[in-house]
Design an enzyme around this catalytic site. Structure first.
Site, PDB file in Angstrom:
ATOM      1  N   TYR A 123       0.236  -1.378   0.008  1.00  0.00           N
ATOM      2  CA  TYR A 123      -0.007   0.326   0.052  1.00  0.00           C
ATOM      3  C   TYR A 123       0.918   1.593   0.524  1.00  0.00           C
ATOM      4  O   TYR A 123       0.576   2.098   0.555  1.00  0.00           O
ATOM      5  CB  TYR A 123      -1.130   0.049   1.043  1.00  0.00           C
ATOM      6  CG  TYR A 123      -1.618  -0.215   1.309  1.00  0.00           C
ATOM      7  CD1 TYR A 123      -2.339  -1.965   0.171  1.00  0.00           C
ATOM      8  CD2 TYR A 123      -2.881  -0.470   1.870  1.00  0.00           C
ATOM      9  CE1 TYR A 123      -2.901  -3.281   0.529  1.00  0.00           C
ATOM     10  CE2 TYR A 123      -3.772  -1.559   2.162  1.00  0.00           C
ATOM     11  CZ  TYR A 123      -4.223  -2.339   0.933  1.00  0.00           C
ATOM     12  OH  TYR A 123      -5.056  -3.398   0.553  1.00  0.00           O
ATOM     13  N   LYS A 190       3.733 -14.003   5.520  1.00  0.00           N
ATOM     14  CA  LYS A 190       4.211 -14.909   4.568  1.00  0.00           C
ATOM     15  C   LYS A 190       5.134 -15.756   4.674  1.00  0.00           C
ATOM     16  O   LYS A 190       5.870 -14.826   3.070  1.00  0.00           O
ATOM     17  CB  LYS A 190       3.107 -14.801   3.361  1.00  0.00           C
ATOM     18  CG  LYS A 190       3.185 -16.116   2.566  1.00  0.00           C
ATOM     19  CD  LYS A 190       1.737 -17.268   2.696  1.00  0.00           C
ATOM     20  CE  LYS A 190       1.482 -17.910   1.470  1.00  0.00           C
ATOM     21  NZ  LYS A 190       0.740 -19.572   2.513  1.00  0.00           N
ATOM     22  N   ASP A 224      -2.302 -17.102   5.679  1.00  0.00           N
ATOM     23  CA  ASP A 224      -3.675 -18.063   5.286  1.00  0.00           C
ATOM     24  C   ASP A 224      -4.297 -18.877   6.222  1.00  0.00           C
ATOM     25  O   ASP A 224      -5.566 -18.797   6.351  1.00  0.00           O
ATOM     26  CB  ASP A 224      -3.136 -18.491   3.632  1.00  0.00           C
ATOM     27  CG  ASP A 224      -1.673 -19.110   3.679  1.00  0.00           C
ATOM     28  OD1 ASP A 224      -1.491 -18.917   4.978  1.00  0.00           O
ATOM     29  OD2 ASP A 224      -1.302 -20.341   2.824  1.00  0.00           O
ATOM     30  N   ASP A 248      -5.680  -4.650   6.755  1.00  0.00           N
ATOM     31  CA  ASP A 248      -6.731  -4.383   5.208  1.00  0.00           C
ATOM     32  C   ASP A 248      -7.099  -5.818   5.241  1.00  0.00           C
ATOM     33  O   ASP A 248      -9.092  -5.831   5.805  1.00  0.00           O
ATOM     34  CB  ASP A 248      -6.498  -3.761   4.542  1.00  0.00           C
ATOM     35  CG  ASP A 248      -7.531  -2.917   3.845  1.00  0.00           C
ATOM     36  OD1 ASP A 248      -8.549  -2.599   4.843  1.00  0.00           O
ATOM     37  OD2 ASP A 248      -7.480  -3.317   2.371  1.00  0.00           O
TER      38      ASP A 248
END
Ligand code: NAD
Length: 359
Positions: A123, A190, A224, A248
């Site tokens: 972002y 991740k 995930d 987000d």
């Protein structure tokens, strides 16, 4: 007496702000409001959705309470919210997601606080449009530098994650946990795939966590897996700390767990300034209809009172909101069993019911 900047915003902003303001005033906490305009109304008057006077006011008062603001589409303006976060270095996005009895949801044991990094990651706005000269140059540069061949017709977004920003957000999560008697911080990442960005975030998180050993528990989850765990066993989670993009997405997931956007509050906080606001946007289609739920705005006021140290007033207001939701009578359409329930009340009437419970 506190002096606080009040930004009613646009769309449904002014009506939820009016309703929520009356609730906050009913607590008896004395606040002098400096009302400033931002959003569509100032676009028309001054050709900017964020006049400098808004930033000046927040800099003076340090704390602001804000309604939602529409992001004008396709006119070259970036989001006011992003601009405020940047101008005031509001690097912490803090969002509590709590189940209130009476809300229709399949998940009843949710009390999760999401702490999202606000300044970097995908972002950061470092974007290379497909077909541009500089995008081609970047593609060639990457090929020369480390052999990877990116397709010629690609667009590219860059994901910067720094040690310093990771450290300060994780530190903020632990500080929050300690101050608010929360037992555990979970860092979400991740890092197995993005070793040098998420990996760095994780490394910073582990380092900070060591300082809180014995005081606040620490654990790690892959993003995930986190999504699956949250819909299977949300009761196992407490404070989550995440880089910007995952934060987000997980924020909306958690809003869904506790019954939707209408009731979720939030805050953007830095070392010097703080802005409290609902999670939802300006919902233009409901503008001026006295229809939408004021709870997200009111609960952001509760967060603000706590931030100011007015814990007793904050708890009183939160209990009043919880009782109105639990009774389920004087609530807006989104808290009723069906969308067109004729017994739903308006924004103003729900706020009045809350005010009656404060007294
Ligand atoms: P939105 O949150 O405004 O509305 C989406 C839908 O959620 C609405 O149509 C409505 O059905 C429901 N909803 C939202 N608030 C509600 C409430 N208080 N009570 C009941 N139902 C409610 O999202 P959007 O339509 O994607 O965005 C509209 C505008 O708001 C955009 O310009 C966006 O950029 C802006 N926005 C601003 C903020 C902010 O100011 N912090 C946050 C998000 C979006």
């Amino acid at each position: 007496m506190y002096k606080i900047t009040l930004i009613p915003g646009d769309g449904i902003g002014p009506e939820i702000t009016r309703a929520a303001l009356r609730c906050l005033e009913a607590t008896g906490v004395e606040i002098e409001w400096e009302v400033v305009e931002a959003g569509l109304s100032t676009m028309e008057k001054y050709n900017t959705p964020l006049p400098p006077s808004v930033i000046d006011s927040i800099k003076r008062n340090k704390v602001a309470w804000k309604g939602p603001i529409t992001t004008p589409v396709g006119e070259g303006f970036r989001s006011v919210n992003v601009a405020l976060r940047k101008a005031l270095d509001l690097y912490i996005c803090l969002r509590p997601y709590k189940y209130y009895p009476g809300v229709r949801t399949n998940f009843q044991n949710v009390d999760i606080v999401v702490i999202r990094e606000n300044t970097e990651d995908l972002y950061a706005g470092i974007e290379f449009e497909e077909g541009r000269k500089k995008t081609k140059e970047l593609i060639n540069f990457i090929h020369r530098l480390e052999g990877t061949k990116i397709k010629e017709d690609s667009g590219i977004s860059i994901k910067p994650i720094s040690i310093s920003a990771s450290r300060r957000i994780v530190e903020a999560a632990f500080r929050y946990a300690l101050k608010n008697d929360r037992r555990k911080v979970t860092a979400v990442h991740k890092a197995n795939i993005m070793k040098f960005s998420d990996g760095l975030f994780l490394k910073a998180a582990r380092k900070i966590a060591r300082r809180y050993e014995g005081k606040v528990e620490f654990e790690e989850r892959l993003i995930d897996n986190m999504c699956m765990q949250l819909v299977q066993k949300p009761e196992n989670y407490d404070v989550l700390v995440l880089p910007n993009l995952y934060g987000d997405i997980i924020s909306d997931l958690c809003a869904g767990l506790v019954g939707g956007l209408g009731i979720a509050p939030g805050a953007n906080i830095g070392d010097e300034y703080a802005i409290f606001e609902p999670t939802h946007g300006s919902a233009p289609k409901y503008k001026g209809m006295n229809k939408v739920n004021p709870t997200g705005m009111i609960l952001s006021g509760v967060m603000m009172l706590k931030f100011l140290g007015e814990k007793e007033a904050a708890n009183r207001l939160e209990r009043a909101v919880a009782r109105v939701i639990e009774e389920g009578k004087k609530v807006t359409y989104d808290l009723k069993p069906t969308f067109n329930d004729p017994t739903a009340v308006g924004t103003k009437e729900m706020a009045e019911a809350i005010i009656e419970k404060i007294r």
